[in-house]
Design a protein around this motif. Structure first.
Motif, PDB file in Angstrom:
ATOM      1  N   LEU A  22       0.826  -1.208   0.000  1.00 41.41           N
ATOM      2  CA  LEU A  22       0.000   0.000   0.000  1.00 41.41           C
ATOM      3  C   LEU A  22       0.860   1.259   0.000  1.00 41.41           C
ATOM      4  O   LEU A  22       0.546   2.237  -0.674  1.00 41.41           O
ATOM      5  N   LEU A  34       0.893   1.356  -4.232  1.00 38.21           N
ATOM      6  CA  LEU A  34      -0.400   2.044  -4.299  1.00 38.21           C
ATOM      7  C   LEU A  34      -0.384   3.377  -3.575  1.00 38.21           C
ATOM      8  O   LEU A  34      -1.424   3.895  -3.165  1.00 38.21           O
ATOM      9  N   LYS A  35       0.791   3.965  -3.429  1.00 34.32           N
ATOM     10  CA  LYS A  35       0.950   5.213  -2.680  1.00 34.32           C
ATOM     11  C   LYS A  35       0.025   6.323  -3.187  1.00 34.32           C
ATOM     12  O   LYS A  35      -0.524   7.091  -2.400  1.00 34.32           O
ATOM     13  N   ASP A  36      -0.170   6.407  -4.497  1.00 38.59           N
ATOM     14  CA  ASP A  36      -1.005   7.461  -5.072  1.00 38.59           C
ATOM     15  C   ASP A  36      -2.473   7.348  -4.653  1.00 38.59           C
ATOM     16  O   ASP A  36      -3.212   8.310  -4.741  1.00 38.59           O
ATOM     17  N   ARG A  37      -2.877   6.206  -4.143  1.00 45.09           N
ATOM     18  CA  ARG A  37      -4.263   6.029  -3.676  1.00 45.09           C
ATOM     19  C   ARG A  37      -4.487   6.596  -2.277  1.00 45.09           C
ATOM     20  O   ARG A  37      -5.620   6.733  -1.835  1.00 45.09           O
ATOM     21  N   ARG A  38      -3.397   6.873  -1.562  1.00 47.69           N
ATOM     22  CA  ARG A  38      -3.459   7.483  -0.224  1.00 47.69           C
ATOM     23  C   ARG A  38      -4.354   6.691   0.733  1.00 47.69           C
ATOM     24  O   ARG A  38      -5.230   7.240   1.399  1.00 47.69           O
ATOM     25  N   ILE A  39      -4.123   5.398   0.807  1.00 51.78           N
ATOM     26  CA  ILE A  39      -4.931   4.496   1.617  1.00 51.78           C
ATOM     27  C   ILE A  39      -4.603   4.653   3.103  1.00 51.78           C
ATOM     28  O   ILE A  39      -3.437   4.653   3.491  1.00 51.78           O
ATOM     29  N   GLU A  74      -0.347   7.264   5.092  1.00 47.42           N
ATOM     30  CA  GLU A  74      -1.510   8.147   5.268  1.00 47.42           C
ATOM     31  C   GLU A  74      -2.094   8.029   6.675  1.00 47.42           C
ATOM     32  O   GLU A  74      -2.524   9.022   7.258  1.00 47.42           O
TER      33      GLU A  74
END
Length: 100
Positions: free
Chosen positions: A46, A50-55, A80
């Protein structure tokens, strides 16, 4: 089997999800902004892929029930979540309240 159960914490309702798999159960408790999960959660993935999703998420290990997940200290959290003040060691239920 999959179960969806509302969980109330200090007057707020969260969604608990349990997925029974062979030899293990996948556990998740979700708010509208983020979630905590059992050891199956890959926080590194994550944070990196998937960092750009800011989970906003946290992981507790060694838990076998939703109640244990709520009471366990988080073993790792996403970038995040950390930005919101949720850190390693935060109790699951406290992390969820911080995700409101």
């Amino acid at each position: 089997m999959v179960s969806l159960t509302p969980v109330e914490i200090e007057g707020f309702t969260f969604l608990a999800i349990a997925v029974e798999l062979p030899k293990t159960t996948l556990l998740v408790v979700s708010s509208e902004r983020g979630y905590i999960m059992c050891g199956a959660l890959d926080v590194g993935l994550l944070n990196e892929k998937l960092k750009d999703r800011r989970i906003i998420a946290g992981r507790a290990v060694g838990v076998k029930t939703i109640d244990q997940l709520l009471e366990a200290p988080l073993e790792s959290v996403t970038i995040e979540a950390e930005a919101m003040g949720i850190t390693k060691g935060t109790i699951g239920r406290d992390a969820l309240l911080m995700m409101l």
